[in-house]
Design an enzyme around this catalytic site. Structure first.
Site, short mmCIF file in Angstrom:
data_model
loop_
_atom_site.label_atom_id
_atom_site.label_comp_id
_atom_site.label_asym_id
_atom_site.label_seq_id
_atom_site.Cartn_x
_atom_site.Cartn_y
_atom_site.Cartn_z
N CYS A 194 0.80 -1.23 0.00
CA CYS A 194 0.00 0.00 0.00
C CYS A 194 0.83 1.28 0.00
O CYS A 194 0.42 2.28 -0.59
CB CYS A 194 -0.96 0.01 1.19
N ARG B 51 9.84 -10.33 -0.18
CA ARG B 51 10.44 -10.20 1.14
C ARG B 51 11.54 -11.23 1.29
O ARG B 51 11.33 -12.41 0.97
CB ARG B 51 9.39 -10.42 2.24
N GLU C 175 12.62 -13.51 3.23
CA GLU C 175 12.10 -14.14 4.44
C GLU C 175 13.18 -14.99 5.13
O GLU C 175 14.23 -15.25 4.55
CB GLU C 175 10.90 -15.04 4.08
N ARG D 20 5.35 -19.71 3.22
CA ARG D 20 6.20 -18.54 3.47
C ARG D 20 7.18 -18.43 2.31
O ARG D 20 8.07 -19.24 2.17
CB ARG D 20 6.96 -18.68 4.80
N GLU E 228 -4.35 -6.09 -2.22
CA GLU E 228 -4.22 -5.06 -1.17
C GLU E 228 -5.43 -4.14 -1.24
O GLU E 228 -5.67 -3.52 -2.27
CB GLU E 228 -2.92 -4.27 -1.37
N ASP F 15 -5.22 -10.14 12.73
CA ASP F 15 -4.65 -11.21 11.91
C ASP F 15 -5.70 -12.29 11.75
O ASP F 15 -6.37 -12.65 12.73
CB ASP F 15 -3.41 -11.81 12.59
N GLU G 93 -1.01 -17.15 9.42
CA GLU G 93 -1.72 -15.90 9.13
C GLU G 93 -1.95 -15.88 7.64
O GLU G 93 -1.01 -15.84 6.86
CB GLU G 93 -0.83 -14.72 9.52
N ASN H 51 -4.63 -10.13 6.73
CA ASN H 51 -4.90 -9.29 7.89
C ASN H 51 -5.75 -8.10 7.48
O ASN H 51 -5.99 -7.88 6.30
CB ASN H 51 -3.62 -8.86 8.58
N CYS I 72 -6.09 -0.82 5.84
CA CYS I 72 -5.75 -1.67 4.70
C CYS I 72 -5.87 -3.13 5.09
O CYS I 72 -5.80 -3.47 6.27
CB CYS I 72 -4.35 -1.36 4.16
N ARG J 131 -1.21 -17.81 0.88
CA ARG J 131 -1.67 -18.20 2.21
C ARG J 131 -3.08 -18.76 2.15
O ARG J 131 -3.38 -19.76 2.81
CB ARG J 131 -1.63 -16.99 3.15
N1 LIG Z 1 6.37 -14.07 2.97
C1 LIG Z 1 5.09 -14.11 2.66
N2 LIG Z 1 4.63 -15.13 1.90
C2 LIG Z 1 3.32 -15.19 1.55
N3 LIG Z 1 2.39 -14.29 1.92
C3 LIG Z 1 2.82 -13.25 2.68
C4 LIG Z 1 4.15 -13.11 3.09
N4 LIG Z 1 4.25 -11.97 3.84
C5 LIG Z 1 3.01 -11.44 3.90
N5 LIG Z 1 2.15 -12.21 3.20
C6 LIG Z 1 0.71 -11.99 3.04
O1 LIG Z 1 0.44 -10.60 3.09
C7 LIG Z 1 -0.49 -10.34 4.14
C8 LIG Z 1 -0.26 -8.97 4.70
O2 LIG Z 1 1.13 -8.80 5.01
S1 LIG Z 1 1.46 -7.94 6.28
O3 LIG Z 1 2.84 -7.68 6.30
O4 LIG Z 1 0.92 -8.65 7.41
N6 LIG Z 1 0.57 -6.60 6.10
C9 LIG Z 1 0.86 -5.64 5.22
O5 LIG Z 1 1.91 -5.61 4.60
C10 LIG Z 1 -0.24 -4.63 5.00
N7 LIG Z 1 0.19 -3.59 4.09
C11 LIG Z 1 -1.47 -5.36 4.42
O6 LIG Z 1 -1.10 -6.03 3.27
C12 LIG Z 1 -0.23 -11.46 5.13
O7 LIG Z 1 -1.36 -11.64 5.99
C13 LIG Z 1 -0.04 -12.63 4.20
O8 LIG Z 1 -1.31 -13.09 3.73
ZN LIG Z 2 -1.33 -2.14 3.54
#
Ligand SMILES: Nc1ncnc2c1ncn2[C@@H]1O[C@H](COS(=O)(=O)NC(=O)[C@@H](N)CO)[C@@H](O)[C@H]1O
Ligand SMILES: [Zn+2]
Length: 495
Positions: A302, A332, A334, A343, A351, A412, A425, A428, A454, A461
């Site tokens: 976002c 990311r 990770e 993950r 979004e 979450d 998760e 969220n 947001c 997931r």
């Molecule tokens: N490494 C990852 N792999 C897969 N899905 C991911 C990963 N990181 C985040 N997400 C997805 O993105 C969602 C939101 O990520 S968050 O970091 O929690 N929240 C944000 O970044 C907020 N801007 C809402 O998107 C998570 O709930 C998950 O569904």
């Molecule tokens: Zn967001």
């Protein structure tokens, strides 16, 4: 915390004639230097000395009126005293020595800007600063103090756990499958590892599943609630992450992006020749030929959209504004040992962003929660729960705990993975308070604080949660989902 400052006011001429008045001034400066501090605290001038063309002072303080603030407070009345009667001007401030002492169990083992030396002895950390008048005015010492507070606090927390508080959980619903969904999908050719770390390639089957999830979000939420689709940028420059707060702590997890120093092919010929001869990509050589990173790949999805609104005012009768983006991937770096698609380093997220008055944003969050509940209860029939957690925007700044903004925070959504008993998760929903409008200077016509929220729907997931609980055989899927899923496309076959 103790501040010790030795500095001088540079004068335009000799102020010897004002000696007596200067003595009275400094003797009477006490309450000026304690103003604003709790009883009896504040700063004090330990000594002062009138030189040829400067007045040097030694100031000590606690953190309530910091020595550098005290010094700056003295400047104006001093200039008035010397200016009118003696026609002597105060030209500027020289800092000869500035030390900050703080009790601390920890020391800092790396360079801190404007800190010349750091000594850690019997539980006290002493920093010698290298600051000039501009730095004092720019609150450099205050930011160093905040940094120390943060580190000492974090040390105290001992890495305080993220906040987690159960809000609601669904009926248990027996699992139809006990296997690892990623293994099963790979086995059936639905997905395949991509060539990059934590990256997957979705075959026709995996893609069809993602698109079915997306269709549900569009039909059950986006359409009925009136969200308008936008396309948010996926390459995020530092400027955006400074405004979103990510620049405070996102570094360990982003995929950095560096442009070439120049497009001139001559400049790159050496690299091409190296590869042509060795069939090895000379990454060391390339490192010298690329520029500093301008930012990184999309992380939270976002933040870059706020540049569309930056610096503008929104008409009250257009609020709440509802938009969403599903135009690309997020990346990311990770933690290692990345398992299946639960993950990954590269993922696909819808979004959803909304902005309005505080009430409108909270109301919208409830509407979205109702839609999500209907989807997870009546269509996907998941075993899932909701928890109130440390807001994502704080976690991504390396903070823990909860937001001070009342009503702001993150819910979450978690689902059980029967094959290993863990809860992941899978999306969220957050109320981000005025954080983004403030960061990007976006206002509401009414003048009330503009709030935003947001919600990130992670398709990897959703797939992990749904398939882990229902398996990959459509006859085991809930009727309502099967309808929306439609025909499974033919997969890619290999000999
Ligand atoms: N490494 C990852 N792999 C897969 N899905 C991911 C990963 N990181 C985040 N997400 C997805 O993105 C969602 C939101 O990520 S968050 O970091 O929690 N929240 C944000 O970044 C907020 N801007 C809402 O998107 C998570 O709930 C998950 O569904
Ligand atoms: Zn967001």
């Amino acid at each position: 915390m103790k501040f010790h400052l030795e500095a001088s006011f540079r004068l335009s001429a000799d102020a010897g004639a004002a000696e007596t008045e200067l003595r009275e001034f400094f003797n009477g400066a006490a309450d000026l230097l304690k103003k604003g501090a709790a009883g009896g605290k504040g700063a004090e001038v330990l000594s002062w000395n009138l030189g040829e063309a400067e007045i040097s002072v030694v100031i000590e303080s606690d953190r309530y009126v910091r020595a550098h603030d005290a010094l700056l407070r003295l400047r104006r009345p001093l200039a008035d005293l010397l200016g009118k009667k003696y026609r002597v001007g105060v030209r500027g401030i020289e800092v000869a020595k500035y030390e900050i002492e703080v009790e601390s169990k920890i020391s800092i083992d790396h360079k801190i800007p404007h800190v010349r030396e750091m000594v850690h002895r019997d539980g006290t950390l002493t920093l010698s600063l290298d600051v000039d008048e501009a730095d004092l005015r720019n609150q450099v010492p205050d930011r160093i103090v905040s940094l120390l507070d943060e580190k000492i606090q974090a040390e105290g927390y001992g890495g305080k756990a993220e906040h987690w508080e159960l809000l609601w959980q669904s009926p248990e619903r027996p699992a139809k499958f006990e296997g690892d969904p990623t293994e099963e999908m790979v086995g059936r050719g639905w997905i395949k590892h991509g060539a990059s770390r934590g990256q997957w390639i979705y075959g026709p089957e995996g893609t069809h599943l993602f698109r079915a999830f997306e269709r549900i979000v569009l039909e059950e939420m986006i359409g009925p609630l009136g969200y308008r689709e936008m396309i948010f940028p996926k390459l995020v420059p530092w400027e955006v992450w400074k405004r979103s707060g990510h620049a405070l702590g996102v570094y360990p997890e982003i995929y950095y992006v560096s442009p070439p120093k120049t497009r001139d092919p001559k400049f790159w010929e050496e690299v091409m020749d190296h590869y042509k001869v060795t069939r090895e990509v000379p990454v060391k050589l390339i490192r010298e030929k690329i520029d500093d990173p301008i930012g990184g790949m999309c992380y939270a999805q976002c933040p870059p959209s706020w540049v569309f609104f930056q610096g503008r005012t929104l008409p009250s009768d257009d609020l709440p504004i509802r938009i969403f983006d599903r135009s690309g991937t997020s990346h990311r770096y990770e933690s290692g040992g990345i398992h299946g698609i639960e993950r990954v380093d590269e993922f696909h997220r819808i979004e959803i962003v909304w902005m309005g008055t505080q009430e409108q944003v909270k109301e919208e969050a409830e509407k979205l929660k109702d839609c999500y509940r209907r989807i997870f209860e009546e269509i996907l029939e998941l075993r899932w729960r909701m928890a109130w957690v440390t807001p994502w925007f704080m976690a991504q700044e390396g903070k823990t705990g909860l937001s001070e903004m009342t009503g702001a925070g993150t819910v979450d959504y978690e689902a059980l993975l029967p094959y290993n008993g863990s809860w992941i998760e899978f999306q969220n929903l957050s109320i981000n308070g005025d954080k983004y409008p403030r960061g990007f200077n976006v206002k509401a016509q009414s003048g009330d604080p503009l709030w935003s929220g947001c919600s990130g729907v992670g398709l990897e997931r959703w797939a992990s949660a749904f398939l882990a609980q229902k398996g990959l055989d459509q006859e085991n899927w809930p009727e309502a989902f099967r309808e929306r899923f439609g025909e499974m496309p033919k997969g890619i076959r290999f000999l």
